[in-house]
Design an enzyme around this catalytic site. Structure first.
Site, short mmCIF file in Angstrom:
data_model
loop_
_atom_site.label_atom_id
_atom_site.label_comp_id
_atom_site.label_asym_id
_atom_site.label_seq_id
_atom_site.Cartn_x
_atom_site.Cartn_y
_atom_site.Cartn_z
N ASP A 192 4.23 -50.88 -37.80
CA ASP A 192 2.77 -51.20 -37.47
C ASP A 192 1.97 -50.50 -38.73
O ASP A 192 0.96 -51.26 -38.99
CB ASP A 192 2.21 -50.91 -36.48
CG ASP A 192 2.55 -51.98 -35.31
OD1 ASP A 192 3.06 -52.96 -35.51
OD2 ASP A 192 2.11 -51.58 -34.06
N HIS A 222 10.40 -52.33 -24.74
CA HIS A 222 10.19 -51.93 -26.14
C HIS A 222 10.00 -50.31 -25.97
O HIS A 222 9.75 -49.77 -24.86
CB HIS A 222 9.08 -52.83 -26.76
CG HIS A 222 7.75 -52.58 -26.01
ND1 HIS A 222 7.48 -53.17 -24.77
CD2 HIS A 222 6.79 -51.92 -26.25
CE1 HIS A 222 6.15 -52.98 -24.55
NE2 HIS A 222 5.84 -52.23 -25.23
N THR A 281 -5.85 -53.28 -39.69
CA THR A 281 -6.08 -54.03 -38.27
C THR A 281 -6.93 -53.09 -37.59
O THR A 281 -7.09 -53.46 -36.45
CB THR A 281 -4.67 -53.84 -37.70
OG1 THR A 281 -4.24 -52.46 -37.44
CG2 THR A 281 -3.75 -54.58 -38.42
N TYR A 327 -4.15 -49.78 -30.33
CA TYR A 327 -3.95 -48.32 -30.40
C TYR A 327 -5.22 -47.63 -30.53
O TYR A 327 -5.95 -47.82 -31.51
CB TYR A 327 -2.73 -48.24 -31.58
CG TYR A 327 -1.60 -48.68 -31.55
CD1 TYR A 327 -0.67 -48.06 -30.49
CD2 TYR A 327 -1.19 -49.87 -31.97
CE1 TYR A 327 0.61 -48.64 -30.19
CE2 TYR A 327 0.04 -50.43 -31.88
CZ TYR A 327 1.02 -49.83 -31.00
OH TYR A 327 2.26 -50.42 -30.98
N HIS A 342 7.65 -47.37 -28.44
CA HIS A 342 6.54 -47.06 -29.48
C HIS A 342 6.89 -45.72 -29.97
O HIS A 342 6.91 -44.67 -29.16
CB HIS A 342 5.09 -47.20 -28.83
CG HIS A 342 4.70 -48.18 -28.27
ND1 HIS A 342 4.22 -49.13 -28.81
CD2 HIS A 342 4.77 -48.83 -27.07
CE1 HIS A 342 3.73 -49.96 -28.14
NE2 HIS A 342 4.29 -49.86 -26.95
N GLY A 399 -0.52 -52.17 -41.41
CA GLY A 399 -1.49 -51.31 -41.99
C GLY A 399 -2.53 -51.10 -40.74
O GLY A 399 -3.12 -52.00 -39.89
N TYR A 429 -1.06 -55.62 -29.42
CA TYR A 429 -1.28 -54.15 -28.91
C TYR A 429 -2.79 -53.45 -29.48
O TYR A 429 -2.96 -53.68 -30.58
CB TYR A 429 -0.36 -53.10 -29.30
CG TYR A 429 0.69 -52.96 -28.07
CD1 TYR A 429 0.15 -51.97 -27.31
CD2 TYR A 429 1.79 -53.47 -28.03
CE1 TYR A 429 0.95 -51.67 -26.31
CE2 TYR A 429 2.67 -53.18 -26.93
CZ TYR A 429 2.20 -52.57 -25.91
OH TYR A 429 3.03 -51.94 -25.10
N ILE A 483 5.16 -26.33 -46.88
CA ILE A 483 5.81 -27.23 -46.09
C ILE A 483 5.15 -28.38 -45.17
O ILE A 483 3.68 -28.09 -45.19
CB ILE A 483 6.82 -26.64 -45.40
CG1 ILE A 483 6.13 -25.53 -44.18
CG2 ILE A 483 7.85 -25.85 -46.15
CD1 ILE A 483 6.82 -24.77 -43.25
N GLU A 506 3.77 -52.26 -42.45
CA GLU A 506 3.79 -53.72 -42.37
C GLU A 506 2.62 -54.13 -42.05
O GLU A 506 2.13 -55.28 -43.09
CB GLU A 506 4.83 -54.29 -41.19
CG GLU A 506 6.32 -53.96 -41.58
CD GLU A 506 7.20 -54.39 -40.46
OE1 GLU A 506 8.46 -54.45 -40.67
OE2 GLU A 506 6.86 -54.73 -39.46
#
Lengths: 688, 688
Positions: free
Chosen positions: B321, B463, B330, B410, B465, B326, B408, B614, B324
Site C-alpha cells: 500500500d 488475508h 491515499t 488505516y 496486514h 502511497g 481499507y 543504526i 504501490e
C-alpha cells in the site's frame, strides 16, 4: 430568567430520577453484601461461638457473597419472583483452625460450618497485619537493633510479607515483617532495613523468630520522594488543563448495582478478595430485539508475583496478591480527576474487618465513559461522487479499581465497547521492591545481583506478574465449546496459477481440559468460545474470540515451590467445566498453600468441555526487569486483552449507532455545573 | 464589562502570537516540499524535457524531499546558518522508462537524472488510476458485458488493483481494473463484478487484456449501506455527547512544522509515499537541562497485504500500500470531532499530481492531546500516617493520519508521552475485500472457500496486514548498539535456600545484521537500542526498549512470489546500519518488483551494526480471518508498539511533572469559545 431556569430544573429532575431509581432498587442475587448483611453475618457467627472471649480467637478473614447457583440466577432473571437463597461465605480462624462457613441470610442461620483440612491458610486481614507490625515496633530486641544502627525509632515503619511454602509438611500461620526507614521520605519501600529477619506467628500474635544479621546499607532518602509538596526543583514538564466532559449527565444508569449503558447491561459487585466482579454482561441485539448473554461472571482470580533472588532473605518473596492480601481489601480510594476523569461516577465499597464489622472504602470503584479520541469505524469512498465519508468516534464504558498491595499499585479496568468487545486491562505502577547493596555503580557488580541497580545502593529485584482472569462466558446460553482456529500453510496445487502457497483455517473443537491448556505464541491460532447450538443466519455458530494481550511464559522450574503454587501461569489459556467451587486459580486458601488445589490440579482430571457450561481462564504475564525510570515511582506499564464478538452478530453491531448530537461545547450555563447534572464537569458524582 | 473583555483579549493575543510564530518560521531542512517548491520542481523537470508533448509521455509518479545527509541536519541544528542543500527526489515515467531525478531547489537545477534499471515500477499516480478506470468504463466490450448481465452502466464503478510479480523476466506497467455494482448502496467493494478480467497497460493507457468469463453472482446491496442518511431502522445504540476540552488553547505549539509539547520537540512532515514522518524527536531532560535525541526519523516504510485465495482472479491480490499506492496519496481529509476529537488541530498536506502540480489534501493530519482517563503514575501509602496519595493523570500527544487505500482505512497514530515513550499504532477499519459465491449458508460449503461467508453470497477472503516501521533511533547520539536482554532460567545452586530456580538476564550486543533478524515470541527477551558511549550516573548505557505489539509470523512459503517481495515480514525485527538509500522495506520501486531490493537483500550483506549509526525496522502483523461483524464495515482493530526509555533517564522523567491546575470546568465565558482560543471546544483549529 426563564432561559437559565430551564437547565436548573432539568438538573433537579435528573437528580430526583437518580435518587428514585436507587431507592426503589430491588436486591440482585449477585449483589455484594450490604453493611447490614455484614453485621448480620457477624452476629450469627459470634452467636454460634459464644465461648469466644478474645478478639484473636475468632477472626473474620473473609466475608463475601456465596455465589448462588447459576441456573437459579438465570431463573430469577426470567422471573424476579424466583429469588435464589441469599448466602454468605465466611472464612474464620477459630482456635487455630480455618472454618468455611455458609450462612443463609434470609433464614439468618448457618447452613454449614466446615473445618478446612487442606494445606493452605486463609487470606490475611488488614487488622492482623496492623497488629503484627505494631507488635514488632514494640518488640524490645527490635528496638535494640534499631538503636544499634543509630536509627530513629519514630521513622521506622513495618510491613507484612507472606513467606510461601518450601516443602514443609504443615505450614504455620506465620509471615515476615520487614521494616523500612522513612526519615526524609514518604517512599518507605525504597529504604528497607534488609538485615533483620522477623517472623510473626499470627495465631498467637507473637514474634516467632528474630534474627539481627550483619548490618547492611540503607539506601539514602534523597531522590525517593514522590509527593509534589515535598520535592525540590527542577519541576516539569507542565501538563495542560484538559478534561473529558459529558453533556446531559452520565451516559449510563445505575439501578442498584446494575449498570446500563449504550447497548450493554451488566452487574457490578465489589469483593474483598478479587475486587470488581462483572456479571451477567449482556448486549442488546438490534436485529433480535433482545439482550443476549455474553459474560456470566468475570474477575481477576489471582495475581502471582515471584521474585527472582534465590538467596536468604529473598527466596521466599513470591506473593499471591488476591489469595493472600485481597484485591478488595487493598483497594484504595480513587482520587477524582486524577485516578478517574472529570466525568466519572464513584462507588463506595464495603468489607468486613477482622471483627466482622463492615468497613467502608470510599470511592473504591469508578465508572466513566472513555473518549480517548479513537475511531469506532470509518470509511471514505473517494471513487464515488458526492464526498462519501462516514466516521463514528469511539466511546466506551470503563469500570476501574486500584489495589495498592504494599509497594505496587494495580489499576484494574474493565471496558465495554458498543461493538460488543469486552476489554480488561491492568496497569502497573507504584514502587519497586528493592534490595540494598553497597554498589554505587554498575561497574562494581561482579556477581549475580538478581536485579538492576536503579539508583545508588538500590537493586530493583527481577520479578514477574502473572494475572489470571476468570471468564465464565455464556455465549447466548451456557452450553459452549472452546474452539481453536488454526492457521495453516498449504501448498497451492491447483496447477492453474503460479502462486505457490496460501494459508487457510482448520477449526478444532477441544474435547477435554488437557487439550485446552495453551501456551500462546507457539502456533498461529485464534481462540474462541462458541455456542454450537445457536447459529447465525448464514450458518456460523455464534462466538466470542480472545485477543490476548502481552503473554509470557513462566521461567521458573515447574517443580519449584512458588511455581507449584502459581501453576496457573504454566499456561496462558485453560478451560474448565463450570464448577461453583472452582473460583480462584491458586485455590481457596492460598497463604502457604502446597499447590494441591489449583487450576492445574483441577484440569488434571481432564473433564469433558465440549458443548458444556465452560469457564475460560486467561493468564497474562509480564517479566519485569527494572530500569532507572522505575525509580522512585514507576510510570504505568499497561497490558490487557479483548473478548471480541466473532460471528456473534449478523453484522457490525455499531453500523447503525446513533452518533452524539454535535452540540457546541459547553452547552450548559455555569449555574448548572454545581449540580453534577447536565454538564458533569465539576468532579465526583456519587451514586450509592 | 471588564471581566468578560479580558478573556476575549487573551484569545486575540493568543491568535496573534500563533500567526506571528507561523509567519516568522524559517524553513527546516526536513520540511516537506511547499506548493511553490512542487511548482519549481515541475518547471525544472519539464524544461529539461522540452520534447514532451502529451501528458502521458512525462508523468510525475513521486515528488518529495530528498533527505539531506543526517550529519548536515545535525550541523544545522547546532548552527542554523549551516543550511544543508535542499533537494527534491522526483520519480518520473518518461517514454516507458522510470527516472530517479534529484533536483537542487536552491540552485534550481537537476543534480542527477538516472534511468532506473531494476525490476520494480514506480508508485501509481492517482491520475493514471482515474484515467484507467475511465478508459474501462468507455471500453465497448466492457459496456457489452455489463449489458449482457442486465446491469445499469451508470451504477458501475471501477477501481485499480496491482498484480504483483510471478516469475516473469520483465514486468510491464500493467494493473487490473476490477469493477463493482453500486446500485442501491455506496458500499461498492461488497458488490464486485468478479467475472470480468481487465488489464490496463499504463504506459500506453490501453486495455491490454479483456476476458469476460462465466457470469457469477453479484452479492445483493441489502445490508451493505453504511451512510447514516441511507440506512433503515432499527438504529442504535445511541452515543452520549462527550468531548475532550482543553483550557488555554492547544497545549502545544507549531512553529513551521516543528511541534513542541510538554517535554517533547519533534518535526512533522507529510510525504506522498509514507504519510506522516516524525523526525528529530528529542525530549527535555530536567537534570541535564537540555533536549536529548531519541528518534531521528520514524515512519511506516511499507504495508504488505497478501490475500490467501490462490485461484485464478485472486492469486495476484497482494498489495504494497505504500510502494504501490502511497499512504500520503491515499490520505483522506479528517473529519473534525469524529476522526479527531474536539481539541484537535488540523494540518493540510500537499502532493504533486501526475502533471507535477501541487494538490492539497485538507486536514490531512491532526494533532491533539489525548486524555483517555489513564493514569501516568500513582501510589497510595496507607502504612504511613497522613493520607499519602499522589496520582498523575496521563496526557499524551497524538499525531494522526488516515489512509484509505481503496476498501481499507488505516488509522495511523504517533503518540508521545511525557514519560519518554513513543508509541505508534495502526487501526484497521473500512470494507473487506470479498469474493462473490453462490453459497447462502456455511453448510453448503464443501470445498475450500479461502475465506469466511460474512453474508449471503459474500466471502470475506483471508488475508494479512504486515506493516513495517522505519525507526532511525539516535539515542543520545547516532552511534548506538542493538542489545538483546535474554531472560534465562537458572538452577539455584547456593545450597542455602530451598528455592530451586530463578531467572536472570544475559545481555548480548548484536554484532552484525543477520543476528539482528528476530522472530518475536520464540524466546523471552527484551530488545533495546543503547548508546554504549553514554552512561547514566550509576553506570548503565542509556537506551530505549522496543515493546512489541501484536506480532505475527508470515505463513506464506518464503519462496512464494508475494513473500519474496514482502520479505520484510519474514522477521519482526531487523537492524541495519544507517544508509540514506535504504528507506523503504520493500525497495524503492515496488510495483511488480522482483524482490531484489528489500530489507532482506540489504541485510544479507551482514554489515556490522555495533556502536554504529543504526536503524531499527519493526514489522507488526495481523492475520485477518474475517467474521460477520466485519460486514458491511469493520469495527476498528488496533495494534501498536512502544519505544520506552530504559535507563535513559536517571529517574522517572515524570516524577516531577507539574499537574494541570484543577480549575473548574468550564473556566471560560461562552463569548470566548468562538475564538477557538482559551477554551478550544468548538471544532477545528487550523494551523497552516
Amino acid at each position: 430568567m426563564a432561559s437559565t431556569l430551564k437547565p436548573v430544573l432539568l438538573c433537579l429532575l435528573f437528580s430526583f430520577v437518580l435518587i428514585f431509581r436507587l431507592s426503589s432498587s430491588i436486591q440482585h442475587p449477585l449483589d455484594h453484601l450490604t453493611p447490614a448483611e455484614f453485621n448480620m453475618v457477624r452476629t450469627i457467627v459470634k452467636n454460634a461461638n459464644p465461648s469466644t472471649t478474645t478478639t484473636y480467637n475468632l477472626t473474620f478473614q473473609y466475608v463475601g457473597l456465596d455465589d448462588p447457583d447459576k441456573q437459579a440466577v438465570y431463573l430469577w432473571q426470567s422471573n424476579p419472583e424466583n429469588i435464589p437463597p441469599r448466602r454468605a461465605h465466611v472464612v474464620t480462624r477459630l482456635n487455630k483452625q480455618t472454618h468455611d462457613i455458609i450462612i443463609d441470610l434470609s433464614k439468618r442461620s448457618i447452613v454449614s460450618d466446615k473445618v478446612y483440612e487442606g494445606s493452605g491458610l486463609p487470606i490475611l486481614s488488614l487488622d492482623e497485619q496492623g497488629a503484627a507490625t505494631e507488635l514488632v515496633l514494640a518488640y524490645a530486641p527490635f528496638k535494640d537493633s534499631v538503636e544499634r544502627r543509630g536509627l530513629n525509632m519514630s521513622d521506622v515503619v513495618c510491613s507484612t510479607f507472606t513467606i510461601g511454602w518450601f516443602g514443609e509438611k504443615k505450614s504455620k500461620r506465620e509471615f515476615k515483617v520487614n521494616c523500612f526507614y522513612t526519615e526524609g521520605t514518604a517512599n518507605m519501600f525504597l529504604r528497607p532495613i534488609d538485615d533483620i529477619k522477623i517472623l510473626v506467628d499470627l495465631d498467637e500474635m507473637r514474634v516467632s523468630q528474630y534474627l539481627d544479621r550483619e548490618i547492611t546499607t540503607i539506601p539514602k532518602a534523597e531522590g525517593t520522594e514522590y509527593r509534589l509538596s515535598h520535592m525540590k526543583p527542577p519541576f516539569g514538564p507542565r501538563m495542560n488543563n484538559i478534561a473529558t466532559v459529558t453533556a446531559g449527565g452520565p451516559g449510563f444508569t445505575l439501578e442498584g448495582n446494575t449498570v446500563k449503558w449504550a447497548n450493554w447491561e451488566f452487574h457490578l459487585a465489589f469483593d474483598a478478595r478479587v475486587g470488581p466482579i462483572i456479571s451477567l454482561a449482556s448486549i442488546y441485539d438490534l436485529e433480535q430485539h433482545k439482550y443476549r448473554r455474553v459474560l456470566y461472571r468475570g474477575y481477576v482470580s489471582e495475581l502471582y508475583v515471584p521474585y527472582q533472588d534465590p538467596r536468604e532473605g529473598w527466596y521466599q518473596m513470591s506473593f499471591f496478591d488476591n489469595g493472600e492480601y485481597g484485591f478488595g481489601l487493598t483497594a484504595v480510594p480513587l482520587e477524582p480527576l486524577n485516578d478517574c476523569p472529570a466525568n466519572a461516577v464513584f462507588i463506595d465499597g464495603y468489607l468486613a474487618n477482622q471483627d466482622g464489622l463492615p468497613v467502608k472504602t470510599s470511592n473504591a470503584l469508578c465508572i466513566f465513559e472513555r473518549h480517548a479520541g479513537d475511531i469506532m469505524w470509518r470509511h471514505t469512498e473517494s471513487q464515488l461522487p458526492g464526498d462519501i465519508r462516514e466516521v463514528r468516534p469511539e466511546v466506551s464504558l470503563v469500570v476501574r479499581m486500584v489495589a495498592t498491595v504494599g509497594n505496587y499499585d494495580y489499576i484494574l479496568d474493565w471496558e465495554l465497547k458498543p461493538s460488543g468487545s469486552i476489554k480488561s486491562g491492568v496497569g502497573l505502577t507504584g514502587v519497586l521492591e528493592v534490595r540494598p547493596v553497597t554498589y554505587t555503580n554498575a561497574d562494581q557488580i561482579k556477581e549475580e545481583a538478581h536485579g538492576t541497580l536503579v539508583a545508588e545502593n538500590t537493586i530493583g529485584v527481577y520479578h514477574d506478574h502473572f494475572i489470571n482472569y476468570y471468564l465464565d462466558l455464556d455465549i447466548d446460553g451456557d452450553a459452549n465449546s472452546f474452539v481453536k482456529t488454526n492457521l495453516v500453510t498449504k501448498n497451492n496445487t491447483n496447477g492453474k496459477t503460479p502462486r505457490k502457497s496460501y494459508w487457510t483455517v482448520e477449526k478444532e473443537t477441544v474435547k477435554t481440559e488437557l487439550d485446552a491448556r495453551i501456551l500462546l505464541g507457539t502456533k498461529p491460532m485464534e481462540l474462541s468460545l462458541e455456542n454450537p447450538n445457536k447459529k447465525t443466519k448464514v450458518g456460523h455458530p455464534v462466538g466470542y474470540r480472545l485477543l490476548p494481550g502481552f503473554f509470557t511464559v513462566p521461567l521458573l522450574a515447574l517443580d519449584d515451590y512458588p511455581q507449584i503454587r502459581g501453576a496457573f501461569s504454566n499456561y496462558n489459556v485453560w478451560v474448565t467445566p463450570y464448577n461453583k467451587s472452582e473460583k480462584w486459580a491458586a485455590g481457596d486458601h492460598v497463604d502457604r498453600s502446597h499447590g494441591d488445589d489449583t487450576l492445574l490440579t483441577w484440569t488434571n482430571k481432564n473433564r469433558p468441555i465440549e458443548n458444556k457450561d465452560i469457564v475460560l481462564w486467561y493468564t497474562m504475564g509480564i517479566h519485569h526487569v527494572p530500569c532507572q525510570e522505575d525509580f522512585p515511582l514507576m510510570p504505568t506499564v499497561s497490558g490487557g486483552f479483548e473478548l471480541r464478538p466473532t460471528n456473534f452478530f449478523e453484522y457490525n453491531p455499531v453500523l447503525k449507532v446513533i452518533p452524539p448530537e454535535q452540540v457546541p461545547w459547553p452547552n450548559c450555563t455555569a449555574k448548572c455545573v454545581g449540580f453534577g447534572g447536565l454538564l458533569n464537569l465539576n468532579g465526583p458524582v456519587k451514586l450509592n
